[in-house]
Design an enzyme around this catalytic site. Structure first.
Site, PDB file in Angstrom:
ATOM      1  N   CYS A  87       4.723 -69.138  -8.292  1.00 15.22           N
ATOM      2  CA  CYS A  87       5.448 -68.993  -9.550  1.00 15.22           C
ATOM      3  C   CYS A  87       6.910 -68.633  -9.288  1.00 15.22           C
ATOM      4  O   CYS A  87       7.820 -69.146  -9.942  1.00 15.22           O
ATOM      5  CB  CYS A  87       4.780 -67.930 -10.404  1.00 15.22           C
ATOM      6  SG  CYS A  87       5.539 -67.724 -12.010  1.00 15.22           S
TER       7      CYS A  87
ATOM      8  N   CYS B 281       0.933 -64.401 -12.829  1.00 15.34           N
ATOM      9  CA  CYS B 281       2.341 -64.375 -13.182  1.00 15.34           C
ATOM     10  C   CYS B 281       2.593 -64.948 -14.580  1.00 15.34           C
ATOM     11  O   CYS B 281       2.405 -66.133 -14.814  1.00 15.34           O
ATOM     12  CB  CYS B 281       3.057 -65.162 -12.100  1.00 15.34           C
ATOM     13  SG  CYS B 281       4.516 -65.972 -12.564  1.00 15.34           S
TER      14      CYS B 281
END
EC number: 2.8.1.13
Length: 396
Positions: free
Chosen positions: A100, A200
């Protein structure tokens, strides 16, 4: 006045990051990232994005900075979610947080920020950035956070020099209690907010249910392998080249059902990972069972009793050539070279003494002490002092 776009997540860390930048004289803009979200697999009321974006807005209003939400769900699905499904299907365990940062926050998001005329992108990560000169050119360093309990440099282990050059980490020199104290002093709505634990920017997700969207449950066997199994006493003599010896140390044991006894059933080998203890639902053993290997081909999980079971430990791991990433490209090893480092194979693990061995096809990380639950698909990161200099996806 330099312009900084802060990724306001609705948490205390990014809130204080924005405030500190403002104090340092930057022109600050707050952006909230709306990433892929699916209520069917989110644990109810755990970090829903709506509440987070609202908190981010309140912080921006309090600080008097412009704020907007950007919807990155399409890119997130493509680059993170689809990647996760593909990795789990292969029997590997990906790390979405590392991905991410590389693919979303410091790529897609960063490009949006730069299009808004930003000079930098800032996040609330507990790490620091350094700058040195090598051959007359600036080289950026990724340094661990001052707060050793919260150091998040590992999650940024895949960043490039270009990404680092545009990144700022305003709270890296502070401890978590100091960050909370600043938020309380400023009367920010996020001052007492609990840290989010989920994937995330998705929130807390029930992983098996998340995976079941694509990977169908399939009954398989749980096999327990005794610690005294002969496979653990087959110590290969230290013969052959150093590369051949390392290959033996890094190779995972190939288990078969005949090596142990069937102790239960499971719903799918790809829902489990090395070192896992929860979710096996097998009772009656003197010590807890841990996953020592999974085989997605035969849909079998191999387990061993206790966290000292020999099946959990290996002395080395291998990273395939294309997966080796140097944050500090000037330190890249040539074939045949070695380097002494401190390394970790998961977030929060204590740094371990190790030696890197670079060969034509890839890199071996040889640890001084055997490591528990080395897992394919996870990231190994290596440090020199408090600087993270490189990382790679564990191939085996």
């Amino acid at each position: 006045m330099k312009r900084v776009v802060v990724g306001l997540s609705g948490g205390v860390d990014s809130s204080v990051a924005a405030y500190l930048l403002q104090q340092q004289g930057y022109e600050v803009i707050g952006l909230f990232m709306k990433n892929w979200h699916d209520d069917s697999v989110t644990i109810s009321n755990e970090c829903p994005w709506l509440e987070d974006s609202n908190d981010a807005l309140l912080v921006a209003e309090k600080l008097g900075i412009p704020f907007q939400t950007v919807d990155l769900s399409e890119q997130y699905k493509e680059r993170i979610v689809d990647y996760m499904f593909a990795e789990y299907e292969k029997g590997r365990t990906p790390n979405p947080d590392v991905l991410c940062n590389r693919e979303i926050k410091f790529d897609v998001f960063m490009k949006i920020a730069l299009s808004l005329g930003a000079d930098y992108v800032a996040t609330g990560h507990y790490c620091r950035k350094g700058e040195i000169e090598v051959d007359g050119k600036p080289v950026y360093q990724l340094l661990s956070g001052i707060d050793k309990n919260k150091d998040q440099s590992y999650f940024l282990c895949q960043l490039s020099q270009e990404q680092l050059s545009k990144a700022l980490f305003p709270i890296g020199g502070l401890t978590k209690p100091e960050v909370r104290a600043i938020a309380a002093e400023m009367d920010l709505v996020t001052a007492e907010k609990k840290d989010s634990q989920g994937l995330c920017f998705i929130g807390k997700v029930r992983l098996p249910e998340f995976l079941q969207q694509k990977l169908r449950p399939k009954d398989g066997l749980i096999v327990e392998v005794d610690a005294n199994q002969p496979v653990y006493t087959n110590d290969q003599p230290a013969e052959g080249s150093i590369q051949e010896q390392l290959a033996v140390q890094a190779a995972p044991i190939r288990y078969s059902e005949s090596m142990g006894k069937v102790v239960g059933k499971h719903q799918g080998a790809h829902y489990f990972t090395n070192g896992q203890r929860k979710g096996l639902n097998v009772g009656g053993t003197p010590e807890a069972l841990f996953v020592i290997a999974t085989d997605v081909e035969t849909n079998t999980i191999y387990t061993g009793q206790g966290h000292h079971h020999p099946g959990l430990f290996r002395k080395a791991l291998y990273i395939d050539g294309p997966e080796v990433h140097w944050v500090r490209q000037d330190l890249t090893l040539a074939s045949g070279q070695t380097m002494r480092v401190k390394a970790r194979i998961r977030y929060r693990q204590e740094l371990q003494d190790a030696t890197l061995h670079q060969f034509e096809n890839g890199l071996y990380v040889a640890f001084d002490e055997p490591q528990s639950a080395i897992t394919e698909g996870q990231f190994c990161a290596w440090y020199v002092g408090d600087e993270l200099v490189g990382s790679g996806v564990i191939s085996e």
